[in-house]
Scaffold this active site. Structure first.
Site, PDB file in Angstrom:
ATOM      1  N   ARG A  31      54.265  37.933  48.565  1.00  0.00           N
ATOM      2  CA  ARG A  31      53.844  39.246  49.096  1.00  0.00           C
ATOM      3  C   ARG A  31      54.167  39.274  50.590  1.00  0.00           C
ATOM      4  NH1 ARG A  31      49.238  38.619  45.209  1.00  0.00           N
ATOM      5  NH2 ARG A  31      49.063  40.560  44.052  1.00  0.00           N
TER       6      ARG A  31
ATOM      7  N   CYS B 263      52.859  39.468  37.095  1.00  0.00           N
ATOM      8  CA  CYS B 263      52.439  38.848  38.353  1.00  0.00           C
ATOM      9  C   CYS B 263      51.134  39.453  38.879  1.00  0.00           C
ATOM     10  CB  CYS B 263      53.534  38.939  39.414  1.00  0.00           C
ATOM     11  SG  CYS B 263      53.906  40.627  39.898  1.00  0.00           S
TER      12      CYS B 263
ATOM     13  N   ARG C 285      59.193  39.622  47.416  1.00  0.00           N
ATOM     14  CA  ARG C 285      59.007  41.053  47.165  1.00  0.00           C
ATOM     15  C   ARG C 285      59.206  41.822  48.460  1.00  0.00           C
ATOM     16  NH1 ARG C 285      53.466  43.425  44.852  1.00  0.00           N
ATOM     17  NH2 ARG C 285      52.720  42.961  46.939  1.00  0.00           N
TER      18      ARG C 285
ATOM     19  N   HIS D  92      43.002  43.906  47.715  1.00  0.00           N
ATOM     20  CA  HIS D  92      43.793  42.798  48.251  1.00  0.00           C
ATOM     21  C   HIS D  92      42.920  41.742  48.906  1.00  0.00           C
ATOM     22  CE1 HIS D  92      46.973  45.542  47.215  1.00  0.00           C
ATOM     23  NE2 HIS D  92      47.624  44.429  46.991  1.00  0.00           N
TER      24      HIS D  92
ATOM     25  N   ARG E 231      41.638  50.906  43.030  1.00  0.00           N
ATOM     26  CA  ARG E 231      41.310  49.500  42.819  1.00  0.00           C
ATOM     27  C   ARG E 231      40.437  48.909  43.922  1.00  0.00           C
ATOM     28  NH1 ARG E 231      47.334  46.769  43.631  1.00  0.00           N
ATOM     29  NH2 ARG E 231      46.317  44.848  44.165  1.00  0.00           N
TER      30      ARG E 231
ATOM     31  N   ASN F  19      47.852  44.927  38.365  1.00  0.00           N
ATOM     32  CA  ASN F  19      46.796  45.459  39.242  1.00  0.00           C
ATOM     33  C   ASN F  19      47.005  46.952  39.477  1.00  0.00           C
ATOM     34  OD1 ASN F  19      46.214  42.768  39.432  1.00  0.00           O
ATOM     35  ND2 ASN F  19      47.181  42.513  41.429  1.00  0.00           N
ATOM     36  N   ASP F  20      48.224  47.286  39.850  1.00  0.00           N
ATOM     37  CA  ASP F  20      48.503  48.705  40.085  1.00  0.00           C
ATOM     38  C   ASP F  20      48.696  49.461  38.782  1.00  0.00           C
ATOM     39  OD1 ASP F  20      48.321  49.207  42.854  1.00  0.00           O
ATOM     40  OD2 ASP F  20      50.082  47.945  43.153  1.00  0.00           O
TER      41      ASP F  20
HETATM   42  C1  PEP Z   1      50.180  44.305  41.122  1.00  0.00           C
HETATM   43  O1  PEP Z   1      50.062  45.486  41.429  1.00  0.00           O
HETATM   44  O2  PEP Z   1      49.795  43.831  40.023  1.00  0.00           O
HETATM   45  C2  PEP Z   1      50.786  43.356  42.072  1.00  0.00           C
HETATM   46  C3  PEP Z   1      51.072  42.128  41.725  1.00  0.00           C
HETATM   47  O3  PEP Z   1      51.010  43.812  43.324  1.00  0.00           O
HETATM   48  P1  PEP Z   1      49.856  43.935  44.438  1.00  0.00           P
HETATM   49  O4  PEP Z   1      48.595  43.366  43.847  1.00  0.00           O
HETATM   50  O5  PEP Z   1      50.319  43.211  45.631  1.00  0.00           O
HETATM   51  O6  PEP Z   1      49.793  45.414  44.614  1.00  0.00           O
HETATM   52 MG    MG Z   2      51.122  46.227  43.142  1.00  0.00          MG
END
Ligand code: PEP
Ligand code: MG
Length: 586
Positions: A317, A524, A355, A210, A487, A476-477
């Site tokens: 977020r 996203c 979110r 993040h 990550r 991302n997740d």
């Molecule tokens: C993701 O996981 O791709 C996402 C957009 O959420 P975050 O990066 O805030 O976990």
């Molecule tokens: Mg995520």
């Protein structure tokens, strides 16, 4: 001496400036620049803390005397003496005062900076007894910080309006500043967003941590995972951050500096070129209209979003409202309502996707809660945490519902995996409406969306389809959980592969299944803002992308050059290939 440190390239561009070191501490320390008028107050806070700690120690000493146990505890007695001596040491005090007066660091930052400086000197001492005094120094610094923490303001970096007052290096001129830290909490990073730093580097962190994501949203060059940077770089060193190559160059020679100066100007020209397509509709060569939405972390991010003509917010977020709060209290309904309204009103009628809070893993409420769980990424995070704290979740739901009376609001739920969670969310939403009805509060309609970021949700999408109005793929997740790599862990960052066939398969089928059922679907995660992925996602049928505003124009440029009819077959080949990366180059 010139040297370079390699890390992860997380935010593009070149930054050149003087290093500002942010020392890490076991206590959550606020780092911010103060105005000249605050110098006296900061020095007073330091004096007050010192007096309080001295009084504490003297009280312990008196206790020992009264119980006649001084002889019984000679080591403790000696330790207390050393602590008192350090607290009264004139040189140490002058060092801290210098950081406040000359550099305009806040008291906590001045203390930890002085600690770092002296700790290095202690490390170099031959005498083992003296070397060990470093631990004493750390302890009293910790005590002083603790004593001050009650009155500590929120972490804040210098704002551009304070630019004129910012810290001067020992050279006495106002040079651009580059931040170098061991790590930055996402909340810290958010505060630095409003700062004058032109770039930053951290020792730790992965490409989609993040901290890296916020760096990208700040649109300043950044390198994370630059191991040892905060130890090797000294305060005021000249550094170049090469955010394209993921390198930090310390004390560059004139030739290297000139070369990077040239690269920097080239980057600026490229930016100006991209700015020309700001008002061009995002339509492909074959006439497909593409939705380009913004990811935001705070209401004021709607400004950069509108500046690049985003057609809405695809991901707000909200956890950044909850994190690193000095009071330790979570935002109440009115505070959240005000923030969500500000975002909705800031977008002037364009839709805003809020979110629900995604706390946990690398986004802890505060730093000390970070290591509580053995495996936080698999623990009580996002919707799991919300459902375990129904009063907190209901507060957020009420605030979102009320904000929905002011514009088009979508509510997005992160980290869903079980149908049971969907049912619980819906029941709590109904309850939040009832609570608002009971007090005759005004609220609006919501579109409900699910994030697809756990492989189980992608594979069992049919369970979710009828329950939601739209879907958003959190790559991302999804990548983290599909490939089983943390990550934020830079030691496995080479395994973080958005082009892994398994990841592509999940993304492709989610898009296809949503489209087949007439459900809106967007991406996203960081993949949406990576221009090298745009053609592939278009070829897979994606028509809605949500990303940091800083990436929108580069992605739009790809869209304007794309023909989705030609991309379809190629994208299919890519996802079926054993080596998608090789095909991507074609
Ligand atoms: C993701 O996981 O791709 C996402 C957009 O959420 P975050 O990066 O805030 O976990
Ligand atoms: Mg995520």
């Amino acid at each position: 001496m010139t040297f370079s440190i390699h890390g992860q390239a997380v935010s593009r561009g070149i930054a050149i400036g003087r290093a500002v070191l942010v020392a890490s501490s076991r206590i959550d320390v606020a780092h911010y620049f103060i105005g000249p008028e605050q110098v006296r107050e900061e020095l007073r806070r330091l004096r007050q803390a010192r007096d309080a700690v001295i009084a504490e120690i003297e009280q312990v000493q008196r206790g020992l005397q009264e119980t006649a146990s001084m002889e019984a505890h000679p080591e403790l007695t000696a330790l207390l003496d050393v602590h008192l001596m350090l607290l009264q040491d004139v040189q140490l005090q002058e060092g801290v005062t210098h950081f406040v007066q000359e550099r305009h660091y806040n008291a906590e930052w001045a203390l930890t900076s002085q600690l770092e400086l002296v700790a290095k000197q202690f490390d170099e001492m031959e005498d083992p007894y003296l070397r060990e005094r470093k631990a004493d120094l750390e302890q009293i610094t910790e005590r002083l910080l603790r004593s001050m923490s009650g009155a500590a303001p929120a972490i804040m970096a210098p704002t551009s309006s304070q630019e004129g007052e910012r810290a001067k290096g020992s050279h006495g001129t106002e040079d651009p500043l580059v931040l170098v830290a061991h790590d930055l909490s996402p909340a810290d990073t958010l505060q630095f967003k409003r700062s004058v730093f032109v770039g930053f580097a951290t020792d730790v962190g992965g490409k989609t941590s993040h901290t890296a994501i916020v760096a990208r949203s700040m649109d300043i060059p950044a390198v994370v995972g630059a191991r040892g940077a905060s130890q090797l770089v000294r305060q005021d060193d000249w550094v170049v951050i090469d955010g394209d190559a993921g390198v930090l160059i310390v004390n560059p020679s004139d030739i290297v500096l000139a070369e990077y100066g040239f690269k920097q100007r080239q980057g600026e020209v490229e930016r100006q070129r991209l700015a020309r397509i700001k008002n061009t509709p995002a339509v492909t060569l074959d006439g497909e209209r593409i939705e380009l939405l913004a990811n935001i972390e705070q209401p004021s991010d709607t400004l950069p979003a509108l500046a690049v003509s985003a057609v809405g917010v695809g991901l707000f977020r909200t956890e950044f409202l909850f994190m690193g709060r000095p009071s330790g209290k979570l935002p109440d309904e009115d505070e959240q309502y005000a923030a969500y309204c500000a975002a909705v009103e800031g977008m002037h009628g364009l839709p805003v996707t809020i979110r629900s809070v995604d706390i946990g893993a690398d986004k802890p409420l505060n730093r000390s809660s970070r290591d509580e769980h053995l495996n936080p990424a698999l623990g009580l995070r996002a919707i799991r945490w919300s459902l375990s704290e129904p009063a907190m979740f209901l507060t957020q739901l009420r605030a979102v519902l009320r904000a929905a009376a002011h514009g088009k609001v979508n509510l997005l739920i992160p980290m869903l995996a079980h149908l049971r969670e969907v049912q619980q969310v819906k029941a709590l939403l109904a309850k939040a409406r009832e609570q608002l009805d009971a007090r005759a509060a005004v609220y609006g309609p919501l579109r409900l969306g699910a994030m697809i970021e756990i492989p189980a949700a992608a594979l069992a999408l049919r369970l979710f389809l009828k329950h939601f109005d739209f879907f958003s793929i959190g790559t991302n997740d999804l990548i983290q959980y599909t490939l089983a790599i943390d990550r934020v862990d830079e030691s496995v960052t080479h395994l973080y592969d958005p082009l892994h066939p398994a990841v592509l398969q999940l993304v492709a089928t989610t898009i296809a299944d949503c489209r087949a059922q007439g459900k809106a679907v967007s991406v996203c995660g960081e993949m949406a803002g990576d221009p090298s992925m745009t053609r592939l996602l278009l070829g897979l049928g994606l028509r809605s992308f949500s990303m940091h505003p800083s990436q929108i124009l580069a992605v739009k440029q790809q869209i304007l050059r794309a023909d989705t009819r030609k991309l379809r077959a190629w994208a299919q080949q890519v996802i079926e290939s054993e080596d998608p990366a090789a095909l991507m180059a074609n």
